[in-house]
Design a protein around this motif. Structure first.
Motif, PDB file in Angstrom:
ATOM      1  N   TRP A  81      -8.167 -87.383  -6.867  1.00 36.87           N
ATOM      2  CA  TRP A  81      -9.343 -87.965  -6.216  1.00 36.87           C
ATOM      3  C   TRP A  81      -9.676 -89.315  -6.820  1.00 36.87           C
ATOM      4  O   TRP A  81      -9.245 -89.633  -7.924  1.00 36.87           O
ATOM      5  CB  TRP A  81     -10.544 -87.026  -6.240  1.00 36.87           C
ATOM      6  CG  TRP A  81     -11.066 -86.611  -7.590  1.00 36.87           C
ATOM      7  CD1 TRP A  81     -10.746 -85.479  -8.272  1.00 36.87           C
ATOM      8  CD2 TRP A  81     -12.024 -87.304  -8.414  1.00 36.87           C
ATOM      9  NE1 TRP A  81     -11.433 -85.434  -9.455  1.00 36.87           N
ATOM     10  CE2 TRP A  81     -12.219 -86.528  -9.573  1.00 36.87           C
ATOM     11  CE3 TRP A  81     -12.729 -88.497  -8.285  1.00 36.87           C
ATOM     12  CZ2 TRP A  81     -13.082 -86.910 -10.590  1.00 36.87           C
ATOM     13  CZ3 TRP A  81     -13.592 -88.872  -9.305  1.00 36.87           C
ATOM     14  CH2 TRP A  81     -13.769 -88.085 -10.430  1.00 36.87           C
ATOM     15  N   GLN A  82     -10.413 -90.103  -6.053  1.00 34.27           N
ATOM     16  CA  GLN A  82     -10.815 -91.439  -6.481  1.00 34.27           C
ATOM     17  C   GLN A  82     -12.273 -91.662  -6.109  1.00 34.27           C
ATOM     18  O   GLN A  82     -12.719 -91.219  -5.052  1.00 34.27           O
ATOM     19  CB  GLN A  82      -9.973 -92.509  -5.781  1.00 34.27           C
ATOM     20  CG  GLN A  82      -8.497 -92.378  -6.019  1.00 34.27           C
ATOM     21  CD  GLN A  82      -7.678 -93.253  -5.091  1.00 34.27           C
ATOM     22  OE1 GLN A  82      -8.111 -93.627  -4.013  1.00 34.27           O
ATOM     23  NE2 GLN A  82      -6.473 -93.566  -5.514  1.00 34.27           N
ATOM     24  N   TYR A  83     -12.985 -92.348  -6.992  1.00 37.22           N
ATOM     25  CA  TYR A  83     -14.369 -92.746  -6.720  1.00 37.22           C
ATOM     26  C   TYR A  83     -14.445 -94.241  -6.957  1.00 37.22           C
ATOM     27  O   TYR A  83     -14.051 -94.733  -8.013  1.00 37.22           O
ATOM     28  CB  TYR A  83     -15.339 -91.999  -7.640  1.00 37.22           C
ATOM     29  CG  TYR A  83     -16.759 -92.521  -7.545  1.00 37.22           C
ATOM     30  CD1 TYR A  83     -17.559 -92.194  -6.453  1.00 37.22           C
ATOM     31  CD2 TYR A  83     -17.287 -93.344  -8.524  1.00 37.22           C
ATOM     32  CE1 TYR A  83     -18.853 -92.671  -6.358  1.00 37.22           C
ATOM     33  CE2 TYR A  83     -18.581 -93.828  -8.434  1.00 37.22           C
ATOM     34  CZ  TYR A  83     -19.367 -93.493  -7.352  1.00 37.22           C
ATOM     35  OH  TYR A  83     -20.645 -93.978  -7.249  1.00 37.22           O
ATOM     36  N   ARG A  84     -14.924 -94.974  -5.937  1.00 32.58           N
ATOM     37  CA  ARG A  84     -14.999 -96.429  -6.046  1.00 32.58           C
ATOM     38  C   ARG A  84     -16.354 -96.934  -5.569  1.00 32.58           C
ATOM     39  O   ARG A  84     -16.832 -96.534  -4.507  1.00 32.58           O
ATOM     40  CB  ARG A  84     -13.914 -97.088  -5.204  1.00 32.58           C
ATOM     41  CG  ARG A  84     -12.547 -96.894  -5.774  1.00 32.58           C
ATOM     42  CD  ARG A  84     -11.546 -97.838  -5.115  1.00 32.58           C
ATOM     43  NE  ARG A  84     -10.324 -97.865  -5.868  1.00 32.58           N
ATOM     44  CZ  ARG A  84      -9.305 -97.055  -5.667  1.00 32.58           C
ATOM     45  NH1 ARG A  84      -9.364 -96.158  -4.729  1.00 32.58           N
ATOM     46  NH2 ARG A  84      -8.222 -97.140  -6.404  1.00 32.58           N
ATOM     47  N   LEU A 111     -24.941 -82.785  -0.581  1.00 38.11           N
ATOM     48  CA  LEU A 111     -24.430 -83.262  -1.855  1.00 38.11           C
ATOM     49  C   LEU A 111     -22.913 -83.164  -1.878  1.00 38.11           C
ATOM     50  O   LEU A 111     -22.333 -82.244  -1.281  1.00 38.11           O
ATOM     51  CB  LEU A 111     -25.018 -82.452  -3.012  1.00 38.11           C
ATOM     52  CG  LEU A 111     -26.520 -82.608  -3.238  1.00 38.11           C
ATOM     53  CD1 LEU A 111     -26.976 -81.670  -4.349  1.00 38.11           C
ATOM     54  CD2 LEU A 111     -26.870 -84.045  -3.571  1.00 38.11           C
ATOM     55  N   LEU A 112     -22.271 -84.090  -2.562  1.00 38.88           N
ATOM     56  CA  LEU A 112     -20.815 -84.096  -2.683  1.00 38.88           C
ATOM     57  C   LEU A 112     -20.312 -82.776  -3.255  1.00 38.88           C
ATOM     58  O   LEU A 112     -19.234 -82.306  -2.904  1.00 38.88           O
ATOM     59  CB  LEU A 112     -20.376 -85.271  -3.574  1.00 38.88           C
ATOM     60  CG  LEU A 112     -18.885 -85.480  -3.762  1.00 38.88           C
ATOM     61  CD1 LEU A 112     -18.199 -85.741  -2.420  1.00 38.88           C
ATOM     62  CD2 LEU A 112     -18.635 -86.633  -4.722  1.00 38.88           C
ATOM     63  N   GLU A 113     -21.119 -82.136  -4.102  1.00 34.10           N
ATOM     64  CA  GLU A 113     -20.745 -80.857  -4.705  1.00 34.10           C
ATOM     65  C   GLU A 113     -20.526 -79.759  -3.662  1.00 34.10           C
ATOM     66  O   GLU A 113     -19.903 -78.743  -3.950  1.00 34.10           O
ATOM     67  CB  GLU A 113     -21.830 -80.398  -5.687  1.00 34.10           C
ATOM     68  CG  GLU A 113     -22.036 -81.357  -6.832  1.00 34.10           C
ATOM     69  CD  GLU A 113     -23.507 -81.525  -7.176  1.00 34.10           C
ATOM     70  OE1 GLU A 113     -24.237 -80.525  -7.284  1.00 34.10           O
ATOM     71  OE2 GLU A 113     -23.917 -82.677  -7.334  1.00 34.10           O
ATOM     72  N   GLN A 114     -21.047 -79.925  -2.436  1.00 29.94           N
ATOM     73  CA  GLN A 114     -20.835 -78.943  -1.374  1.00 29.94           C
ATOM     74  C   GLN A 114     -19.393 -78.971  -0.872  1.00 29.94           C
ATOM     75  O   GLN A 114     -18.919 -77.998  -0.295  1.00 29.94           O
ATOM     76  CB  GLN A 114     -21.777 -79.212  -0.189  1.00 29.94           C
ATOM     77  CG  GLN A 114     -23.236 -79.087  -0.526  1.00 29.94           C
ATOM     78  CD  GLN A 114     -23.619 -77.651  -0.887  1.00 29.94           C
ATOM     79  OE1 GLN A 114     -23.031 -76.690  -0.411  1.00 29.94           O
ATOM     80  NE2 GLN A 114     -24.619 -77.515  -1.730  1.00 29.94           N
ATOM     81  N   LEU A 115     -18.704 -80.112  -1.102  1.00 22.64           N
ATOM     82  CA  LEU A 115     -17.339 -80.270  -0.613  1.00 22.64           C
ATOM     83  C   LEU A 115     -16.307 -80.081  -1.716  1.00 22.64           C
ATOM     84  O   LEU A 115     -15.321 -79.382  -1.535  1.00 22.64           O
ATOM     85  CB  LEU A 115     -17.168 -81.656   0.020  1.00 22.64           C
ATOM     86  CG  LEU A 115     -15.786 -82.013   0.542  1.00 22.64           C
ATOM     87  CD1 LEU A 115     -15.364 -81.049   1.647  1.00 22.64           C
ATOM     88  CD2 LEU A 115     -15.782 -83.440   1.058  1.00 22.64           C
ATOM     89  N   VAL A 116     -16.517 -80.699  -2.854  1.00 27.00           N
ATOM     90  CA  VAL A 116     -15.561 -80.658  -3.957  1.00 27.00           C
ATOM     91  C   VAL A 116     -16.311 -80.475  -5.270  1.00 27.00           C
ATOM     92  O   VAL A 116     -17.514 -80.664  -5.332  1.00 27.00           O
ATOM     93  CB  VAL A 116     -14.715 -81.956  -4.029  1.00 27.00           C
ATOM     94  CG1 VAL A 116     -13.825 -82.093  -2.820  1.00 27.00           C
ATOM     95  CG2 VAL A 116     -15.602 -83.166  -4.195  1.00 27.00           C
ATOM     96  N   ILE A 117     -15.576 -80.165  -6.301  1.00 26.25           N
ATOM     97  CA  ILE A 117     -16.166 -80.094  -7.640  1.00 26.25           C
ATOM     98  C   ILE A 117     -15.610 -81.276  -8.428  1.00 26.25           C
ATOM     99  O   ILE A 117     -14.558 -81.167  -9.053  1.00 26.25           O
ATOM    100  CB  ILE A 117     -15.833 -78.761  -8.336  1.00 26.25           C
ATOM    101  CG1 ILE A 117     -16.343 -77.601  -7.504  1.00 26.25           C
ATOM    102  CG2 ILE A 117     -16.439 -78.729  -9.738  1.00 26.25           C
ATOM    103  CD1 ILE A 117     -15.931 -76.246  -7.996  1.00 26.25           C
ATOM    104  N   PRO A 118     -16.295 -82.414  -8.379  1.00 28.63           N
ATOM    105  CA  PRO A 118     -15.816 -83.594  -9.118  1.00 28.63           C
ATOM    106  C   PRO A 118     -16.321 -83.564 -10.556  1.00 28.63           C
ATOM    107  O   PRO A 118     -16.937 -82.589 -10.991  1.00 28.63           O
ATOM    108  CB  PRO A 118     -16.447 -84.749  -8.340  1.00 28.63           C
ATOM    109  CG  PRO A 118     -17.729 -84.168  -7.843  1.00 28.63           C
ATOM    110  CD  PRO A 118     -17.447 -82.699  -7.577  1.00 28.63           C
TER     111      PRO A 118
END
Length: 149
Positions: A81-84, A111-118
């Protein structure tokens, strides 16, 4: 001069005991040396953040009074994964995956946490939009909060 920093940046730098002012001063040194306003992967402050957090921070840039980060987490087969942060209003999280269109729509505002665990630094980020790219990646526009320092 006041600068802005996102909530993920704030979290990462606090965990690593790196002050935003230190990063800004290092970038200022680059600007005075006529280099681009970007701290790259091998800079000592970025190495300190990676060592303290385990998050693969690859660069910190300064644009229009904002410090912007890029994170790339890898697995043994390539990027996972990438965060930019491109600007305060344009931040993206990308990962491999497939989603039905109905779920893409339902995730907006969640929240992004609903889709992935970053990484822990990316908790509390809201999903603005989900789009599929042709190469099997999901491009997720996200909205972190921003703080002045």
């Amino acid at each position: 001069m006041r600068r802005a920093l996102s909530s993920p940046s704030t979290s990462l730098f606090e965990q690593a005991n790196v002050q935003p002012e230190e990063l800004d001063a290092a970038i200022e040194d680059l600007v005075w040396a006529k280099a681009s306003a970007i701290l790259r992967f091998d800079h000592p402050l970025l190495r300190q953040v990676r060592a303290a957090t385990g998050v693969n921070l690859v660069q910190v840039a300064r644009r229009s009074r904002n410090l912007l980060i890029e994170i790339e987490q890898r697995s043994e087969i390539g990027p996972s994964w990438q965060y930019r942060e491109h600007t305060p209003r344009r931040c993206t999280f990308s990962c491999r995956g497939q989603l039905p269109a109905t779920i893409e729509t339902a995730l907006q505002g969640e929240l992004l946490e609903q889709l992935v665990i970053p990484a822990a630094a990316l908790q509390g980020i809201t999903i603005a939009n989900v789009a599929k790219s042709g190469d099997g990646w999901l491009n997720i526009d996200v909205a972190p909060s921003w703080h002045r320092f």
